[in-house]
Scaffold this motif. Structure first.
Motif, PDB file in Angstrom:
ATOM      1  N   LEU A 167       0.815  -1.218   0.000  1.00  0.00           N
ATOM      2  CA  LEU A 167       0.000   0.000   0.000  1.00  0.00           C
ATOM      3  C   LEU A 167       0.846   1.265   0.000  1.00  0.00           C
ATOM      4  N   ASP A 168       2.154   1.105   0.251  1.00  0.00           N
ATOM      5  CA  ASP A 168       3.089   2.225   0.382  1.00  0.00           C
ATOM      6  C   ASP A 168       2.660   3.170   1.499  1.00  0.00           C
ATOM      7  N   VAL A 169       2.462   2.588   2.702  1.00  0.00           N
ATOM      8  CA  VAL A 169       2.115   3.379   3.877  1.00  0.00           C
ATOM      9  C   VAL A 169       3.021   2.969   5.037  1.00  0.00           C
ATOM     10  N   PRO A 170       3.240   3.863   5.992  1.00  0.00           N
ATOM     11  CA  PRO A 170       4.068   3.531   7.149  1.00  0.00           C
ATOM     12  C   PRO A 170       3.272   2.822   8.229  1.00  0.00           C
ATOM     13  N   MET A 171       4.014   2.169   9.121  1.00  0.00           N
ATOM     14  CA  MET A 171       3.454   1.591  10.339  1.00  0.00           C
ATOM     15  C   MET A 171       4.098   2.289  11.530  1.00  0.00           C
ATOM     16  N   PHE A 172       3.281   2.602  12.536  1.00  0.00           N
ATOM     17  CA  PHE A 172       3.754   3.246  13.752  1.00  0.00           C
ATOM     18  C   PHE A 172       3.583   2.276  14.918  1.00  0.00           C
ATOM     19  N   LEU A 173       4.594   2.246  15.797  1.00  0.00           N
ATOM     20  CA  LEU A 173       4.565   1.384  16.974  1.00  0.00           C
ATOM     21  C   LEU A 173       4.637   2.238  18.233  1.00  0.00           C
ATOM     22  N   HIS A 174       3.748   1.939  19.193  1.00  0.00           N
ATOM     23  CA  HIS A 174       3.681   2.670  20.458  1.00  0.00           C
ATOM     24  C   HIS A 174       3.322   1.671  21.551  1.00  0.00           C
ATOM     25  N   PRO A 175       3.952   1.729  22.713  1.00  0.00           N
ATOM     26  CA  PRO A 175       3.609   0.782  23.774  1.00  0.00           C
ATOM     27  C   PRO A 175       2.264   1.094  24.419  1.00  0.00           C
ATOM     28  N   ALA A 176       1.733   0.094  25.094  1.00  0.00           N
ATOM     29  CA  ALA A 176       0.601   0.266  26.007  1.00  0.00           C
ATOM     30  C   ALA A 176       0.966  -0.440  27.304  1.00  0.00           C
ATOM     31  N   SER A 177       0.525   0.089  28.416  1.00  0.00           N
ATOM     32  CA  SER A 177       0.804  -0.553  29.699  1.00  0.00           C
ATOM     33  C   SER A 177       0.173  -1.942  29.714  1.00  0.00           C
ATOM     34  N   SER A 178       0.914  -2.927  30.183  1.00  0.00           N
ATOM     35  CA  SER A 178       0.328  -4.258  30.334  1.00  0.00           C
ATOM     36  C   SER A 178      -0.698  -4.225  31.461  1.00  0.00           C
ATOM     37  N   GLY A 179      -1.626  -5.176  31.420  1.00  0.00           N
ATOM     38  CA  GLY A 179      -2.661  -5.230  32.441  1.00  0.00           C
ATOM     39  C   GLY A 179      -3.947  -4.548  32.033  1.00  0.00           C
ATOM     40  N   ILE A 180      -3.981  -3.943  30.833  1.00  0.00           N
ATOM     41  CA  ILE A 180      -5.209  -3.291  30.365  1.00  0.00           C
ATOM     42  C   ILE A 180      -6.125  -4.320  29.714  1.00  0.00           C
ATOM     43  N   ASP A 181      -5.651  -4.930  28.619  1.00  0.00           N
ATOM     44  CA  ASP A 181      -6.450  -5.964  27.969  1.00  0.00           C
ATOM     45  C   ASP A 181      -5.753  -7.322  28.004  1.00  0.00           C
ATOM     46  N   GLY A 182      -4.747  -7.440  28.837  1.00  0.00           N
ATOM     47  CA  GLY A 182      -4.028  -8.690  29.018  1.00  0.00           C
ATOM     48  C   GLY A 182      -3.425  -8.707  30.411  1.00  0.00           C
ATOM     49  N   PRO A 183      -2.663  -9.746  30.749  1.00  0.00           N
ATOM     50  CA  PRO A 183      -2.088  -9.826  32.091  1.00  0.00           C
ATOM     51  C   PRO A 183      -1.000  -8.780  32.315  1.00  0.00           C
ATOM     52  N   PRO A 184      -0.848  -8.279  33.546  1.00  0.00           N
ATOM     53  CA  PRO A 184       0.246  -7.340  33.835  1.00  0.00           C
ATOM     54  C   PRO A 184       1.590  -8.033  33.727  1.00  0.00           C
ATOM     55  N   ARG A 185       2.573  -7.302  33.207  1.00  0.00           N
ATOM     56  CA  ARG A 185       3.905  -7.890  33.049  1.00  0.00           C
ATOM     57  C   ARG A 185       4.599  -8.054  34.391  1.00  0.00           C
ATOM     58  N   ASP A 186       4.524  -7.052  35.232  1.00  0.00           N
ATOM     59  CA  ASP A 186       5.228  -7.057  36.512  1.00  0.00           C
ATOM     60  C   ASP A 186       4.493  -6.093  37.426  1.00  0.00           C
ATOM     61  N   PRO A 187       3.977  -6.560  38.569  1.00  0.00           N
ATOM     62  CA  PRO A 187       3.196  -5.658  39.433  1.00  0.00           C
ATOM     63  C   PRO A 187       3.984  -4.447  39.920  1.00  0.00           C
ATOM     64  N   ARG A 188       5.310  -4.538  39.911  1.00  0.00           N
ATOM     65  CA  ARG A 188       6.113  -3.390  40.351  1.00  0.00           C
ATOM     66  C   ARG A 188       5.968  -2.206  39.408  1.00  0.00           C
ATOM     67  N   LEU A 189       5.633  -2.484  38.150  1.00  0.00           N
ATOM     68  CA  LEU A 189       5.527  -1.411  37.164  1.00  0.00           C
ATOM     69  C   LEU A 189       4.327  -0.509  37.415  1.00  0.00           C
ATOM     70  N   ALA A 190       3.305  -1.035  38.081  1.00  0.00           N
ATOM     71  CA  ALA A 190       2.109  -0.229  38.328  1.00  0.00           C
ATOM     72  C   ALA A 190       2.320   0.775  39.458  1.00  0.00           C
ATOM     73  N   ARG A 191       3.313   0.546  40.311  1.00  0.00           N
ATOM     74  CA  ARG A 191       3.560   1.456  41.420  1.00  0.00           C
ATOM     75  C   ARG A 191       4.046   2.796  40.884  1.00  0.00           C
ATOM     76  N   PHE A 192       3.436   3.851  41.363  1.00  0.00           N
ATOM     77  CA  PHE A 192       3.834   5.218  41.013  1.00  0.00           C
ATOM     78  C   PHE A 192       3.697   5.519  39.515  1.00  0.00           C
ATOM     79  N   ASP A 193       2.971   4.671  38.781  1.00  0.00           N
ATOM     80  CA  ASP A 193       2.781   4.846  37.332  1.00  0.00           C
ATOM     81  C   ASP A 193       4.083   4.781  36.547  1.00  0.00           C
ATOM     82  N   VAL A 194       5.095   4.087  37.084  1.00  0.00           N
ATOM     83  CA  VAL A 194       6.360   4.037  36.348  1.00  0.00           C
ATOM     84  C   VAL A 194       6.265   3.189  35.086  1.00  0.00           C
ATOM     85  N   ASP A 195       5.150   2.464  34.909  1.00  0.00           N
ATOM     86  CA  ASP A 195       4.979   1.744  33.652  1.00  0.00           C
ATOM     87  C   ASP A 195       4.997   2.705  32.462  1.00  0.00           C
ATOM     88  N   LEU A 196       4.507   3.929  32.671  1.00  0.00           N
ATOM     89  CA  LEU A 196       4.469   4.912  31.595  1.00  0.00           C
ATOM     90  C   LEU A 196       5.865   5.339  31.147  1.00  0.00           C
TER      91      LEU A 196
END
Length: 354
Positions: A167-196
């Protein structure tokens, strides 16, 4: 010169509310009058999306004028990537989202363009939706998470990458915090919002590794991929990744030769939404400016924290026209100089976290 072209600006769309069935998204108000936004089992409290620039295009454009931004590429809110839910629900949501996004950008030609949400857990459906979004809706590419439920170099995703090339178009990649629509990666990341910060930077450098080491760029030489936030931890780890390519047996042989690793990294695009003057200077030193574009996370929690891009504003705009396949830079929307536009953009601070 024209004002800045911003490729990192998320949107929330009324037309996508409830499109994922039990996963929402849903907006509501608590008894005390504070607002909430729910996706699946995740709830974001205190963010008034309705009545803000995230959902009101007129407010957005007014804020863009204040910030010295001529053109903005609107993308899905990462909270709503929905890469880990039922594929049918995700596909339905993406279709509704992209239809609504197309309406917004059609209503504001020359100021807003759109990047499509894709159901990456079903690569065939994702490729089909990218085709529809580009050919029928006029969107300019795909915008997906760094963790679509499988490695980005998984061969099952090659259909998506090949479709973007065709199609000759770009793809963009951006993270999302785990635990929204799937399991959390590490509960420590949710403390103080450091996952962001920490999880996002981790996800972005993993994306670079998958695309380069995993052979995605090698298999799809015409693919343009842009990674958010200057590639996260990539600038700091670039020398170590290079050494990894040269010395570790797990890395493909094709990357061992002098300059081979760097040649592939230089195929990637990055937005320059990093925080701080020293950090921006370091990212530019490590990544160069040939494939660097401007990004703001417009109206988000880290708004107004970017470094001064005055010296590279022309390059960033030219790069954005290449990446987005624009015919030309948008016309200037006022008589302000480049430095005034950049200063306005850096100082802009309004709206809820995004």
């Amino acid at each position: 010169m024209p004002h800045l072209v911003d490729v990192h600006a998320h949107v929330v769309l009324e037309g996508s509310m409830g499109a994922a069935g039990p996963c929402g998204p849903t907006l509501g108000t608590h008894a005390d009058g504070t607002t909430w936004f729910r996706v699946g089992n995740y709830r974001l409290d205190g963010v008034p999306y309705r009545g803000s620039l995230f959902m009101d295009a007129a407010l957005r454009i007014e804020a863009m004028d204040e910030a010295g931004i001529a053109l903005q590429a609107l993308s899905p809110n990462p909270i709503t990537f929905l890469h880990h839910v039922d594929a049918h629900l995700a596909t339905t949501f993406c279709q509704h989202h992209n239809d609504a996004l197309a309406e917004v950008v059609r209503a504001h030609p020359g100021r807003l363009v759109g990047l499509a949400a894709l159901p990456m857990q079903d690569p065939v459906a994702a490729a089909s939706e990218l085709t529809r979004a580009v050919k029928e809706l006029g969107l300019l590419g795909g915008y997906v998470g760094t963790d679509p439920g499988r490695a980005l170099d998984d061969l099952t995703l090659d259909d998506v990458w090949a479709t973007a090339v065709a199609l000759d178009v770009p793809m963009f990649l951006h993270p999302a915090s785990s635990g929204i629509d799937g399991p959390p990666r590490d509960p420590r990341l949710a403390r103080f919002d450091v996952d962001l910060v920490v999880e996002f930077a981790f996800e972005e450098v993993l994306a670079v590794a998958a695309l380069v080491f995993g052979g995605v760029l090698d298999r799809h030489p015409g693919l343009d991929v842009c990674i958010s936030h200057g590639g996260g931890a990539t600038p700091m780890l670039l020398a170590k990744l290079r050494k990894l390519a040269e010395r570790r047996p797990a890395v493909p042989e094709r990357l061992r030769g002098p300059g081979a690793f760097d040649a592939e990294v230089q195929r990637l695009w990055f937005d320059c939404h990093v925080t701080g003057e020293a950090e921006l200077a370091f990212a530019i030193q490590q990544l160069g400016t040939d494939r660097l574009v401007y990004g703001t996370n417009f109206g988000g929690w880290d708004r107004g924290s970017g470094g001064d891009v005055t010296a590279v504003a022309d390059v960033l705009n030219t790069n954005a026209t290449r990446l987005l396949r624009l015919e030309a830079l948008p016309p200037s929307i006022s008589g302000r100089s480049a430095s005034e536009a950049v200063a306005a953009s850096r100082q802009f601070a309004t709206g809820p976290p995004g």
